[in-house]
Design an enzyme around this catalytic site. Structure first.
Site, PDB file in Angstrom:
ATOM      1  N   GLY A 187     -19.346  58.890  -3.604  1.00  0.00           N
ATOM      2  CA  GLY A 187     -19.864  58.886  -2.291  1.00  0.00           C
ATOM      3  C   GLY A 187     -20.101  57.770  -1.646  1.00  0.00           C
ATOM      4  O   GLY A 187     -20.424  56.774  -2.292  1.00  0.00           O
ATOM      5  N   CYS A 197     -18.617  57.570 -10.107  1.00  0.00           N
ATOM      6  CA  CYS A 197     -19.127  56.905  -9.159  1.00  0.00           C
ATOM      7  C   CYS A 197     -20.578  57.029  -8.789  1.00  0.00           C
ATOM      8  O   CYS A 197     -21.482  57.097  -9.516  1.00  0.00           O
ATOM      9  CB  CYS A 197     -18.343  56.426  -7.803  1.00  0.00           C
ATOM     10  SG  CYS A 197     -17.408  55.035  -7.775  1.00  0.00           S
ATOM     11  N   TYR A 198     -20.795  57.498  -7.366  1.00  0.00           N
ATOM     12  CA  TYR A 198     -22.114  58.078  -7.102  1.00  0.00           C
ATOM     13  C   TYR A 198     -22.607  59.133  -7.923  1.00  0.00           C
ATOM     14  O   TYR A 198     -23.817  58.921  -8.620  1.00  0.00           O
ATOM     15  CB  TYR A 198     -21.945  58.699  -5.592  1.00  0.00           C
ATOM     16  CG  TYR A 198     -23.443  58.910  -5.195  1.00  0.00           C
ATOM     17  CD1 TYR A 198     -24.152  58.147  -4.270  1.00  0.00           C
ATOM     18  CD2 TYR A 198     -24.048  60.109  -5.248  1.00  0.00           C
ATOM     19  CE1 TYR A 198     -25.194  58.366  -3.603  1.00  0.00           C
ATOM     20  CE2 TYR A 198     -25.323  60.610  -4.705  1.00  0.00           C
ATOM     21  CZ  TYR A 198     -25.883  59.634  -4.033  1.00  0.00           C
ATOM     22  OH  TYR A 198     -26.958  60.020  -3.259  1.00  0.00           O
ATOM     23  N   HIS A 253     -12.671  55.958 -10.288  1.00  0.00           N
ATOM     24  CA  HIS A 253     -12.140  57.177  -9.642  1.00  0.00           C
ATOM     25  C   HIS A 253     -10.716  57.511 -10.403  1.00  0.00           C
ATOM     26  O   HIS A 253      -9.829  57.071 -10.158  1.00  0.00           O
ATOM     27  CB  HIS A 253     -11.702  56.834  -8.140  1.00  0.00           C
ATOM     28  CG  HIS A 253     -13.001  56.647  -7.212  1.00  0.00           C
ATOM     29  ND1 HIS A 253     -13.546  57.708  -6.592  1.00  0.00           N
ATOM     30  CD2 HIS A 253     -13.336  55.496  -6.866  1.00  0.00           C
ATOM     31  CE1 HIS A 253     -14.591  57.332  -5.976  1.00  0.00           C
ATOM     32  NE2 HIS A 253     -14.547  56.058  -5.874  1.00  0.00           N
ATOM     33  N   GLU A 309      -9.094  60.240 -10.087  1.00  0.00           N
ATOM     34  CA  GLU A 309      -8.434  61.351  -9.263  1.00  0.00           C
ATOM     35  C   GLU A 309      -7.390  60.389  -8.544  1.00  0.00           C
ATOM     36  O   GLU A 309      -6.521  60.793  -8.089  1.00  0.00           O
ATOM     37  CB  GLU A 309      -9.457  61.734  -8.279  1.00  0.00           C
ATOM     38  CG  GLU A 309     -10.127  61.133  -7.309  1.00  0.00           C
ATOM     39  CD  GLU A 309     -11.310  60.735  -7.672  1.00  0.00           C
ATOM     40  OE1 GLU A 309     -11.510  60.395  -8.872  1.00  0.00           O
ATOM     41  OE2 GLU A 309     -12.170  60.226  -6.733  1.00  0.00           O
ATOM     42  N   SER A 354       5.103  75.832  15.107  1.00  0.00           N
ATOM     43  CA  SER A 354       6.122  74.962  15.496  1.00  0.00           C
ATOM     44  C   SER A 354       7.471  74.788  14.885  1.00  0.00           C
ATOM     45  O   SER A 354       8.238  74.393  15.176  1.00  0.00           O
ATOM     46  CB  SER A 354       5.480  73.374  15.361  1.00  0.00           C
ATOM     47  OG  SER A 354       5.270  73.123  13.866  1.00  0.00           O
ATOM     48  N   GLY A 355       7.285  75.720  13.710  1.00  0.00           N
ATOM     49  CA  GLY A 355       8.528  75.799  13.044  1.00  0.00           C
ATOM     50  C   GLY A 355       8.265  74.762  11.475  1.00  0.00           C
ATOM     51  O   GLY A 355       8.972  74.761  10.838  1.00  0.00           O
ATOM     52  N   GLY A 356       7.335  73.965  11.863  1.00  0.00           N
ATOM     53  CA  GLY A 356       6.945  73.084  10.567  1.00  0.00           C
ATOM     54  C   GLY A 356       6.330  73.729   9.628  1.00  0.00           C
ATOM     55  O   GLY A 356       5.926  74.836   9.734  1.00  0.00           O
ATOM     56  N   VAL A 357       6.324  72.971   8.419  1.00  0.00           N
ATOM     57  CA  VAL A 357       5.753  73.562   7.209  1.00  0.00           C
ATOM     58  C   VAL A 357       4.402  74.263   7.422  1.00  0.00           C
ATOM     59  O   VAL A 357       4.135  75.636   7.118  1.00  0.00           O
ATOM     60  CB  VAL A 357       5.666  72.388   5.953  1.00  0.00           C
ATOM     61  CG1 VAL A 357       5.303  73.156   4.836  1.00  0.00           C
ATOM     62  CG2 VAL A 357       6.942  71.743   5.817  1.00  0.00           C
ATOM     63  N   ASP A 358       3.711  73.523   7.978  1.00  0.00           N
ATOM     64  CA  ASP A 358       2.147  73.985   7.734  1.00  0.00           C
ATOM     65  C   ASP A 358       1.951  75.260   8.783  1.00  0.00           C
ATOM     66  O   ASP A 358       1.264  76.200   8.240  1.00  0.00           O
ATOM     67  CB  ASP A 358       1.046  72.926   8.521  1.00  0.00           C
ATOM     68  CG  ASP A 358       1.449  71.523   7.841  1.00  0.00           C
ATOM     69  OD1 ASP A 358       2.011  71.510   6.745  1.00  0.00           O
ATOM     70  OD2 ASP A 358       1.070  70.294   8.171  1.00  0.00           O
ATOM     71  N   SER A 359       2.430  75.195  10.018  1.00  0.00           N
ATOM     72  CA  SER A 359       2.402  76.375  10.858  1.00  0.00           C
ATOM     73  C   SER A 359       3.002  77.533  10.431  1.00  0.00           C
ATOM     74  O   SER A 359       2.715  78.614  10.367  1.00  0.00           O
ATOM     75  CB  SER A 359       2.393  76.051  12.285  1.00  0.00           C
ATOM     76  OG  SER A 359       3.698  75.583  12.629  1.00  0.00           O
ATOM     77  N   LYS A 418      -0.158  68.471   1.233  1.00  0.00           N
ATOM     78  CA  LYS A 418       1.216  69.005   1.794  1.00  0.00           C
ATOM     79  C   LYS A 418       1.971  69.878   0.613  1.00  0.00           C
ATOM     80  O   LYS A 418       2.342  70.931   0.674  1.00  0.00           O
ATOM     81  CB  LYS A 418       1.912  67.764   2.152  1.00  0.00           C
ATOM     82  CG  LYS A 418       3.230  68.184   2.906  1.00  0.00           C
ATOM     83  CD  LYS A 418       2.928  68.475   4.417  1.00  0.00           C
ATOM     84  CE  LYS A 418       3.942  68.379   5.265  1.00  0.00           C
ATOM     85  NZ  LYS A 418       3.272  68.630   6.654  1.00  0.00           N
TER      86      LYS A 418
END
Ligand code: XMP
Length: 506
Positions: free
Chosen positions: A53, A81-82, A166, A168, A220-225, A362
């Protein structure tokens, strides 16, 4: 929704917190992010990780942990870390506030420890911290140091660890192995992650969140939507999907998007606003002005078509959340179109916005999309900017200029698909430059337009590198554009990295 045996990550505000969750999932276990204050609500977690953090443990109101409650869980604990500094204090040690922030690579010189089983004695780690542990409580084992013999990994008791770096981020070369070793301590008690059960959980969570309300979803036709709309559909939510055709789309895009949604069985409403947008953009050449007009108009058209909104669903992903949280006004300036602020903020305040994908990256969205049965082609579409081709035709946006850009772009994408390079690139497109250059046509000199091709690889769009496409692909594309796209006599290939260039032209 808490799962017994999950790996609970307590979020102390690091921009990497969700990345820890993601790594744990990659290792095959269920994981979620929680506020430190939610510790008491956890339902028998299998392990707990305290994230990094930006704050200092020496601050008066520094985020804390209920140490008794944490210990009472009787599970392996890892502080990053924190998180490590906090654990050191809780065990009776002290932390020295730093003056400057140490950021970047360092060495991990590992001692013999279960945490570092199977990793080289010396490897690269990634630091991002200012405070350091000072006095170590009695019984603390230093299980690793950095190149300057400063402790960077500690162990208290049997299964409580702290690491200053880190694990990750991919820059910590053995990070995933270290996390895996840590999780190994809870072997048999951890809930297994599978995308199928994750999908079910998400559907259940959406149902609870939405109740019986109607959801409006911009697609929109994009992956996310697309993933979002299908997810809502599978959850049996009453939804309206609006697809705004602003006339700045690629060749045949509107038809393709409609076909795509037909294939996945989700009805969409097409809002044809092509004339409105083109009319508003007439004579406008300033890039920021173009974005503003498109952004505002998009909002007007969208909200106008939506009419009354009970709940709005947005396909925000985790990197979008981070980007708007960390880069504030600059990000909103760069992406004016992302700025649906006022109305969306209003809806948010009223608890009428849902962002079911906000904890995903993604590739996780793609995996979820696959589990939902969405066709591969839809899941691997390149990203496309909200303002569409307007940012790919620097200068005035006219139907004639858009058409040239569209035709050249379609050829480029076709050649990329044909050669197998489409999925090896993160994003590729043709831009129409606002210059005319000299050429020859028959015996005469001609002045015609220039097309610039761009193909990049990127992980998160924050940085990008241009792709070394084979010459044959470039040659075939250039040949076809020069011979079939009217008005073009020159084709260029863009070899600019981001930074300093951006991915789009405007
Ligand atoms: P830049 O050009 O900033 O683009 O390097 C980074 C990524 O973001 C996309 N992009 C946008 N997406 N609205 C969007 O939804 C926008 O205004 C916008 N501008 C750029 C771009 O296509 C690339 O993937």
């Amino acid at each position: 929704m808490m799962t017994e045996g999950e790996v609970a990550v307590l979020d102390y505000g690091s921009q990497y917190s969700q990345l820890i969750v993601r790594r744990v999932r990659e290792l095959g276990f269920v994981s979620h992010l929680y506020a430190p204050t939610q510790l008491k609500e956890l339902n028998k977690p299998g392990a707990v990780i305290l994230s990094g953090g930006p704050r200092s443990t020496s601050e008066v109101d520094a985020p804390d942990v209920d140490f008794d409650a944490l210990r009472a869980l009787d599970v392996p604990i890892l502080g990053v870390c924190y998180g490590m500094q906090l654990l050191n204090i809780k065990h009776g040690g002290t932390v020295k506030p730093g003056v400057t922030r140490e950021y970047g690579p360092a060495r991990l010189i590992a001692n013999d420890s279960v945490l570092f089983k199977g990793i080289p004695a010396d490897s690269q780690i990634w630091m991002s911290h200012s405070d350091t542990v000072q006095n170590l409580p009695e019984g603390t084992k230093v299980i690793a140091t950095n190149q300057d013999a400063v402790p960077v990994a500690l162990q208290w008791g049997e299964a409580c660890f702290g690491i200053q770096f880190h694990p990750e981020v991919t820059h910590s070369h053995q990070g995933t192995k270290i996390l895996n070793n840590f999780l190994g301590l809870a072997a048999g008690r951890l809930a297994k992650f599978s995308i199928a059960s994750f999908k079910e959980q998400m559907i259940e969570r959406i149902r609870q969140e939405v109740g019986g309300r109607e959801v409006i979803c911009g697609v929109s036709g994009g992956v996310d939507s697309t993933v979002l709309a299908v997810l809502l559909h599978k959850a049996g939510i009453k939804q309206r999907c609006l697809f705004v055709d602003h006339g700045l789309l690629r060749k045949n895009e509107s038809e393709e998007v409609q076909a795509q949604f037909k294939e996945v069985g989700v009805p969409i409403e097409v809002v044809d606003a092509r004339e409105t947008f083109l009319g508003a953009l007439k004579g406008v050449t300033d890039p920021e002005a173009k974005r503003k007009i498109i952004g505002n108009l998009f909002l007007d058209v969208f909200f106008g078509a939506a009419d009354h909104i009970e709940v709005m669903a947005q396909g925000t992903l985790y990197p979008d959340v981070i980007e708007s949280a960390t880069s504030g006004s600059i990000a909103s300036k760069i992406k004016t179109h992302h700025n649906r602020v006022d109305r969306v903020l209003e809806l948010k305040e009223e608890g009428r916005v849902i962002e079911p994908l906000a904890e995903l990256f993604k590739d996780e969205v793609r995996a979820l999309g696959e589990a939902l049965g969405i066709p591969h082609r839809a899941l691997w579409r390149h990203p496309f900017p909200g303002p569409g081709l307007a940012v790919r035709v620097p200068g005035e946006v006219t139907e004639e200029r858009l058409e040239i850009c569209r035709n050249a772009d379609a050829i480029f994408i076709e050649e990329l698909r044909r050669s197998g390079w489409y999925e090896k690139t993160w994003q590729a497109y043709a831009a129409l430059l606002p210059v005319k250059t000299v050429g020859v046509k028959g015996d005469e000199r001609s002045y015609e337009q220039a097309i610039s091709l761009r193909a990049v690889v990127s992980e998160d769009a924050m940085t990008a590198d241009w792709v070394e496409l084979p010459h044959e692909v470039l040659r075939a594309t250039s040949h076809r554009i020069l011979n079939s796209v009217k008005g073009v006599n020159r084709v260029l290939y863009d070899i600019s990295t981001k930074p300093p260039a951006s991915i789009e032209w405007e």
